[in-house]
Scaffold this active site. Sequence first.
Site, PDB file in Angstrom:
ATOM      1  CE1 TYR A  29      -4.110   1.919   0.616  1.00  0.00           C
ATOM      2  CE2 TYR A  29      -2.521   3.405   1.635  1.00  0.00           C
ATOM      3  CZ  TYR A  29      -3.780   3.184   1.102  1.00  0.00           C
ATOM      4  OH  TYR A  29      -4.689   4.190   1.038  1.00  0.00           O
ATOM      5  CG  PHE A  89      -8.787  15.911 -24.198  1.00  0.00           C
ATOM      6  CD1 PHE A  89      -8.894  15.428 -25.495  1.00  0.00           C
ATOM      7  CD2 PHE A  89      -9.175  15.089 -23.159  1.00  0.00           C
ATOM      8  CE1 PHE A  89      -9.384  14.145 -25.730  1.00  0.00           C
ATOM      9  CE2 PHE A  89      -9.654  13.803 -23.389  1.00  0.00           C
ATOM     10  CZ  PHE A  89      -9.758  13.335 -24.682  1.00  0.00           C
ATOM     11  CB  THR A  90     -13.708  16.020 -23.796  1.00  0.00           C
ATOM     12  OG1 THR A  90     -12.867  14.875 -23.654  1.00  0.00           O
ATOM     13  CG2 THR A  90     -14.145  16.136 -25.241  1.00  0.00           C
ATOM     14  CG  ASP A 126      -2.443  16.950 -21.736  1.00  0.00           C
ATOM     15  OD1 ASP A 126      -1.798  15.885 -21.748  1.00  0.00           O
ATOM     16  OD2 ASP A 126      -3.684  16.989 -21.808  1.00  0.00           O
ATOM     17  CE  LYS A 136      -4.426  10.245 -26.216  1.00  0.00           C
ATOM     18  NZ  LYS A 136      -5.743   9.666 -26.361  1.00  0.00           N
ATOM     19  NE  ARG A 145     -13.736  13.250 -29.556  1.00  0.00           N
ATOM     20  CZ  ARG A 145     -13.650  12.943 -28.252  1.00  0.00           C
ATOM     21  NH1 ARG A 145     -12.483  12.684 -27.699  1.00  0.00           N
ATOM     22  NH2 ARG A 145     -14.705  12.904 -27.490  1.00  0.00           N
ATOM     23  CG  PHE A 182     -18.435  12.448 -26.021  1.00  0.00           C
ATOM     24  CD1 PHE A 182     -18.268  13.626 -25.321  1.00  0.00           C
ATOM     25  CD2 PHE A 182     -17.495  11.446 -25.859  1.00  0.00           C
ATOM     26  CE1 PHE A 182     -17.189  13.806 -24.470  1.00  0.00           C
ATOM     27  CE2 PHE A 182     -16.402  11.603 -25.017  1.00  0.00           C
ATOM     28  CZ  PHE A 182     -16.259  12.794 -24.314  1.00  0.00           C
TER      29      PHE A 182
HETATM   30  N1  F0G Z   1      -5.299  14.963 -22.190  1.00  0.00           N
HETATM   31  C1  F0G Z   1      -5.273  14.525 -23.464  1.00  0.00           C
HETATM   32  C2  F0G Z   1      -4.539  15.299 -24.503  1.00  0.00           C
HETATM   33  C3  F0G Z   1      -5.939  13.345 -23.803  1.00  0.00           C
HETATM   34  O1  F0G Z   1      -5.919  12.923 -25.065  1.00  0.00           O
HETATM   35  C4  F0G Z   1      -6.623  12.627 -22.797  1.00  0.00           C
HETATM   36  C5  F0G Z   1      -7.361  11.404 -23.118  1.00  0.00           C
HETATM   37  C6  F0G Z   1      -6.617  13.124 -21.479  1.00  0.00           C
HETATM   38  C7  F0G Z   1      -5.940  14.305 -21.225  1.00  0.00           C
HETATM   39  C8  F0G Z   1      -7.331  12.418 -20.371  1.00  0.00           C
HETATM   40  O2  F0G Z   1      -6.633  11.285 -20.025  1.00  0.00           O
HETATM   41  O3  F0G Z   1      -8.245   9.408 -20.529  1.00  0.00           O
HETATM   42  O4  F0G Z   1      -6.254   9.067 -19.042  1.00  0.00           O
HETATM   43  O5  F0G Z   1      -8.178  10.403 -18.276  1.00  0.00           O
HETATM   44  N2  F0G Z   1      -7.620  11.038 -24.294  1.00  0.00           N
HETATM   45  C9  F0G Z   1      -8.319   9.814 -24.691  1.00  0.00           C
HETATM   46  C10 F0G Z   1      -8.636   9.830 -26.154  1.00  0.00           C
HETATM   47  C11 F0G Z   1      -9.519   9.517 -23.853  1.00  0.00           C
HETATM   48  O6  F0G Z   1      -9.356   8.920 -26.596  1.00  0.00           O
HETATM   49  O7  F0G Z   1      -8.144  10.675 -26.899  1.00  0.00           O
HETATM   50  P1  F0G Z   1      -7.384   9.973 -19.431  1.00  0.00           P
END
Ligand code: F0G
Length: 487
Positions: free
Chosen positions: A85, A137-138, A228, A271, A394, A460
């Site tokens: 832990y 990013f979303t 990022d 990623k 997108r 989405f």
């Molecule tokens: N920032 C970027 C540029 C991303 O592409 C993503 C995730 C995140 C933050 C969030 O990271 O998913 O680990 O919480 N991108 C994925 C995509 C979901 O399909 O492009 P996460």
Amino acid sequence: MDQNGMPVVKFFSGKQIPVELHKVRIVQKLHLKKIDERYTAINEAGYNTFLLNTKDVFLDMLTDSGTNAMSDNQLASMMQADDAYAGSQSFYKMEEALREVFGKHYVLPAHQGRAAENIISQSFIKEGDVIPMNYHFTTTKAHMELNGGTIFEIYTDEALKIKSSVPFKGNIDIEKLKNLIAQYGPDHIPFVRMEASTNLIGGQPFSMQNMREVKAVADQHGIIMVLDASLIGENAYFIKMREPGFSNTPVKDILREMCGLADIVYFSSRKVSSTRGGGICTDNKDLYMKMRDLVPLYEGFLTYGGMSVREIEAMAVGLYETTDDTVISQSPSFIAYAVGELEKLGIPVVTPAGALGCHIDAMGFLPHVPQSEYPAGALAAALFIASGCRGMERGTISSVRDENGNDVLADVELLRLAFPRRVFTLSQTMFLIDRVNWLYQNRNLIGGLRFVEEPPVLRFFLGRLEPVGDWTAKLIKKYKEDFGNSL
Ligand code: F0G
């Protein structure tokens, strides 16, 4: 190298193709189902590719998140994970890898990228703040707004153009940055955010020169810079290939320089290091202390942060592999190949080829479908019916409604076809190109979509839609005429 600087092999015939610089040692069986079964599947999924079950999917090009192929060394490392832990040796290996690869001393683990965004947003954003960035990013936008911030996308004029030869469409417009600081004042700007390989505009990188200029402006006003780094490997690779002065610099050195310009680096490990998880790194102890206590609250103890120790081990190995010039070139070379072939066929696709995937311009593909009927969502559904390949919308479906409940039409309507690292072969890529081409030749048969179930947040993911009119039946009829019994 081709004109984009991608490693390719030249055939005696003169043709150039990307080549898989790895061998397949573990395989997963895929299912290419009949068109009627694909139709049933997308119908049951409410025309939302997120709601498909992978048993019905042939090529899963939804995302590269958590779907990159892991290496033999990553899998082997997982066997050595130290279950604890607190104080797990696996964490210290990961910390060491991050110190070496990103060059930052303090490391906070998080269960994925958006968890890092939650911690950064809660720690630094207050009501009324504004956050300049190349593009959102979303999940980034959602967390920043939840904490009372407003985002400002200060991209250059070229960023949203579908066809372009500008190598760095992810750059920040320096004049816009200066104007924003003059307008709101540094006290209301907690940080400037730069996203490597800007995801939502087609995986487009920024240049080192631009990052240096942004940093200089931010420094003048005492504003910190947040990077990022979820797609930093590819951005560093594009700098090597496209920016004067970097062609002989190893990707790992470029990546270190990029991180050196940022005060805080955060990432989705799903990623950047081909495993699960995420994290935040900084060299600044004060910044670290401002964020630290939120980790045990939201993520887990400081030495695992919501990740399993096995993932932490694989992350350390994956991070080193991301800086390997050959490993990191694989996904961009296949994307460049696909984009090049689609362009030759006259299919509207975002250029120059970027990171993450190939991005088809749905408004150019389906000019007869009004944006209010979600052309990118419709194209994603049509491609699934025609091929069993699933991409991701997108566009407007990925946006949120305004305070009056009206749709906010997205800047661009893209169908993203992700190329997770080292997952798909060239023949699979050729199949995809063939079916996109068939759809393009029959584009007039494709119609729009409308919502039947619409969640208020991040709609989405879970929203359900239906076709406007009976276009799916016409499309299937034509497919059967052209392909007979072929899958
Ligand atoms: N920032 C970027 C540029 C991303 O592409 C993503 C995730 C995140 C933050 C969030 O990271 O998913 O680990 O919480 N991108 C994925 C995509 C979901 O399909 O492009 P996460």
